[in-house]
Design a protein around this motif. Structure first.
Motif, PDB file in Angstrom:
ATOM      1  N   HIS A   1       0.850  -1.189   0.000  1.00  0.00           N
ATOM      2  CA  HIS A   1       0.000   0.000   0.000  1.00  0.00           C
ATOM      3  C   HIS A   1       0.888   1.242   0.000  1.00  0.00           C
ATOM      4  O   HIS A   1       1.965   1.239   0.606  1.00  0.00           O
ATOM      5  CB  HIS A   1      -0.878  -0.002   1.261  1.00  0.00           C
ATOM      6  N   ASP A   2       0.444   2.284  -0.691  1.00  0.00           N
ATOM      7  CA  ASP A   2       1.122   3.569  -0.549  1.00  0.00           C
ATOM      8  C   ASP A   2       1.007   4.003   0.908  1.00  0.00           C
ATOM      9  O   ASP A   2      -0.072   3.936   1.507  1.00  0.00           O
ATOM     10  CB  ASP A   2       0.479   4.627  -1.453  1.00  0.00           C
ATOM     11  N   LEU A   3       2.103   4.455   1.464  1.00  0.00           N
ATOM     12  CA  LEU A   3       2.145   4.766   2.887  1.00  0.00           C
ATOM     13  C   LEU A   3       1.770   6.225   3.148  1.00  0.00           C
ATOM     14  O   LEU A   3       2.197   7.116   2.411  1.00  0.00           O
ATOM     15  CB  LEU A   3       3.536   4.495   3.443  1.00  0.00           C
ATOM     16  N   PRO A   4       1.006   6.475   4.205  1.00  0.00           N
ATOM     17  CA  PRO A   4       0.617   7.859   4.498  1.00  0.00           C
ATOM     18  C   PRO A   4       1.754   8.644   5.150  1.00  0.00           C
ATOM     19  O   PRO A   4       2.575   8.087   5.878  1.00  0.00           O
ATOM     20  CB  PRO A   4      -0.551   7.683   5.474  1.00  0.00           C
ATOM     21  N   TRP A   5       1.775   9.934   4.866  1.00  0.00           N
ATOM     22  CA  TRP A   5       2.782  10.837   5.421  1.00  0.00           C
ATOM     23  C   TRP A   5       2.092  12.138   5.793  1.00  0.00           C
ATOM     24  O   TRP A   5       1.246  12.647   5.052  1.00  0.00           O
ATOM     25  CB  TRP A   5       3.876  11.095   4.393  1.00  0.00           C
TER      26      TRP A   5
ATOM     27  N   PRO B   1       5.376   6.079  -3.601  1.00  0.00           N
ATOM     28  CA  PRO B   1       4.201   5.484  -2.949  1.00  0.00           C
ATOM     29  C   PRO B   1       3.847   6.241  -1.657  1.00  0.00           C
ATOM     30  O   PRO B   1       3.977   5.716  -0.550  1.00  0.00           O
ATOM     31  CB  PRO B   1       4.647   4.045  -2.675  1.00  0.00           C
ATOM     32  N   VAL B   2       3.441   7.505  -1.811  1.00  0.00           N
ATOM     33  CA  VAL B   2       3.164   8.380  -0.677  1.00  0.00           C
ATOM     34  C   VAL B   2       1.731   8.877  -0.764  1.00  0.00           C
ATOM     35  O   VAL B   2       1.271   9.321  -1.818  1.00  0.00           O
ATOM     36  CB  VAL B   2       4.126   9.585  -0.655  1.00  0.00           C
ATOM     37  N   VAL B   3       1.021   8.811   0.340  1.00  0.00           N
ATOM     38  CA  VAL B   3      -0.317   9.382   0.458  1.00  0.00           C
ATOM     39  C   VAL B   3      -0.231  10.526   1.467  1.00  0.00           C
ATOM     40  O   VAL B   3       0.220  10.321   2.599  1.00  0.00           O
ATOM     41  CB  VAL B   3      -1.340   8.332   0.952  1.00  0.00           C
ATOM     42  N   ILE B   4      -0.630  11.722   1.062  1.00  0.00           N
ATOM     43  CA  ILE B   4      -0.619  12.861   1.974  1.00  0.00           C
ATOM     44  C   ILE B   4      -1.781  12.715   2.950  1.00  0.00           C
ATOM     45  O   ILE B   4      -2.933  12.600   2.555  1.00  0.00           O
ATOM     46  CB  ILE B   4      -0.731  14.188   1.210  1.00  0.00           C
TER      47      ILE B   4
END
Length: 504
Positions: free
Chosen positions: A183-187, A271-274
């Motif tokens: 999964h794209d990881l949240p940041w 793979p970043v989710v804001i």
């Protein structure tokens, strides 16, 4: 921020690699790239104990990475540096966790549970991994990751510590962790890295719109703005600065999201989710008003004796000192017969103001004064080692009254004597200082610039933005090693100004 250093003794290296002393000896000879021992960290108390030869130590991060990258020992090395398993089972999000160092999210992966702590403070990964190991690791966490505080090739840079060896930190790849998590990881940007926002996140959720919380400086200024003790000009000045702080924090947060949420260096986006964006409903707030009006407001606050004025002034000193009616803070010893004694005779004792309180900066003050000719606050302190000292703000300009600069005297700072018999600390801007002598390659062009201006106009407002363009002859004169108390007459100063130094 960054990877914390760790050092392993010979016995600890053997335990990490699962070898005995002979096995370690064999490794050193078998592998040319085996990490070399290094100097042990400095121990400031070593001299208080029996002197012994320092034991050989190894950099824990180097040994752990070497093991992960060496097939014979990869199962003992840093978990997230080992080769990734082929076709790993897809990971899944395992929810929010509170930790000893802040909010975290767990991901169940083919390597076990990876816990990501959303903090970029130092030693976070080690502290959380150590707490888990000490409590029996009830959640079965294999590795703890924390934010490095910088950008990597495939997303935010990570620091990791395995629960099997919590004292050893190493860098890990966001892209690798995302691949394991499936999964794209949240940041979250730094100022919105709030437990309530991270707790509410779920895969697929849109970015939360959240208000950027005020910092202590903004709170201080808002409190002063609500204080009806201050007049309209003073409250407008602190409101302007508070609005500027808020605007900067919102802009900083939006910029962070742009940097960390942008596409990566390869063909695939990072793979970043804001996780959250700042609320910009009223952004930007009005600020950067008329400078003279703001200066007038801050001047009134400086004359107040209210604690809110003191707190607000301390913020302004650090944020925009050019708005305040004072130059740089200067301290000289109380010394009979010195040029400062002539100046001190005219000081008038007074009750302390906010300006005096900020000038004291928490130190003891024996008495408070005002210079009646420049309105500069002055105080006398016990000084270090019982040696009393004068502490004051340098003026931004001098009263001329038709007089001219007669000489300068060098006594812990530059002093100006005038043709009408007065003595003043030379004017100086808030962020510079006046000095003379060999500066180890740096030249005292600030003093030369001030004197150059005063020679033409005793009441000149000093501008030191381009002090390096001071007359070369004056700069050379102040670059010499003059004794404390040395006096340079007007004639000497004029001659130096018109005589550039000879080139060799």
């Amino acid at each position: 921020m960054g990877v914390s250093s760790s050092y392993l003794s010979k016995a600890e290296v053997q335990r990490l690699l699962g070898v005995n002393a002979f096995g370690l000896w064999r490794l050193v000879r078998k592998y040319d790239n085996f990490p070399q021992p290094t100097e042990p960290p400095h121990d400031p108390f070593a001299a208080l104990r029996d002197k012994k030869e320092p034991e050989e130590v190894w950099d824990g991060t180097q040994v752990s990475r070497w093991a992960a990258e060496t097939p014979e020992f990869s199962h003992r090395g840093a978990v997230l540096v080992r080769p990734l398993p082929e076709n790993p089972a897809p990971g899944r999000w395992a929810g929010y966790k509170d930790t000893v160092r802040g909010p975290a999210l767990d991901w169940q992966t083919a390597l076990g549970v990876i816990r990501i702590v959303h903090s970029d403070d130092r030693q976070v990964a080690t502290d959380v991994a150590s707490a888990l190991a000490g409590s029996g690791n009830p959640d079965g966490v294999t590795t703890v990751c924390a934010l490095y505080g910088d950008m990597g090739f495939h997303g935010p840079a990570l620091v990791a510590a395995d629960t099997a060896h919590p004292g050893i930190e190493y860098e890990a790849s966001w892209g690798n962790v995302a691949a394991l998590a499936g999964h794209d990881l949240p940041w979250w940007p730094d100022l919105l890295r709030l437990p309530q926002l991270i707790r509410q996140w779920q895969p697929g959720a849109p970015a939360a719109v959240a208000e950027v919380p005020p910092n202590e400086n903004e709170k201080t200024l808002r409190r002063a703005a609500r204080n009806n003790t201050f007049d309209t000009a003073a409250r407008a000045a602190v409101t302007d600065m508070a609005n500027s702080i808020r605007n900067n924090r919102i802009d900083h947060t939006a910029h962070d999201n742009e940097i960390f949420g942008r596409e990566g260096y390869g063909e695939r986006p990072n793979p970043v989710v804001i996780g959250a964006v700042p609320d910009t409903t009223r952004h930007p707030l009005p600020c950067d008003g008329d400078r003279q009006a703001l200066k007038d407001g801050w001047h009134k606050l400086a004359l107040s004796s209210h604690p809110d004025a003191v707190a607000a002034l301390e913020v302004a000193v650090g944020r925009d000192p050019d708005l305040l009616p004072f130059g740089t803070v200067t301290e000289v010893p109380v010394q009979p017969g010195a040029i400062s004694e002539r100046w001190a005779r005219r000081l008038t004792m007074c009750d302390p103001t906010a300006a005096h309180a900020v000038l004291a900066h928490g130190d003891t003050a024996e008495a408070f004064f005002i210079d009646p000719l420049t309105d500069m606050p002055v105080l006398r302190t016990p000084g270090d080692g019982g040696k009393p000292a004068w502490r004051f703000y340098a003026p931004l300009s001098l009263p001329d009254g038709g007089a001219e600069l007669a000489s300068v005297v060098l006594h812990h700072t530059v002093w100006a004597t005038t043709s009408d018999g007065h003595v003043h600390p030379a004017p100086c801007t808030p962020t510079e200082h006046l000095w003379w002598g060999d500066g180890w390659g740096d030249r005292p062009s600030e003093a030369a610039t001030v004197v150059d201006a005063l020679l033409d106009d005793l009441g000149a407002t000093i501008n030191l933005r381009e002090h390096w363009n001071a007359p070369k002859g004056l700069t050379k004169l102040f670059n010499e090693e003059h004794q404390h108390g040395a006096e340079l007459t007007r004639s000497t100063l004029l001659h130096a100004r018109m005589t550039p130094p000879r080139t060799r």
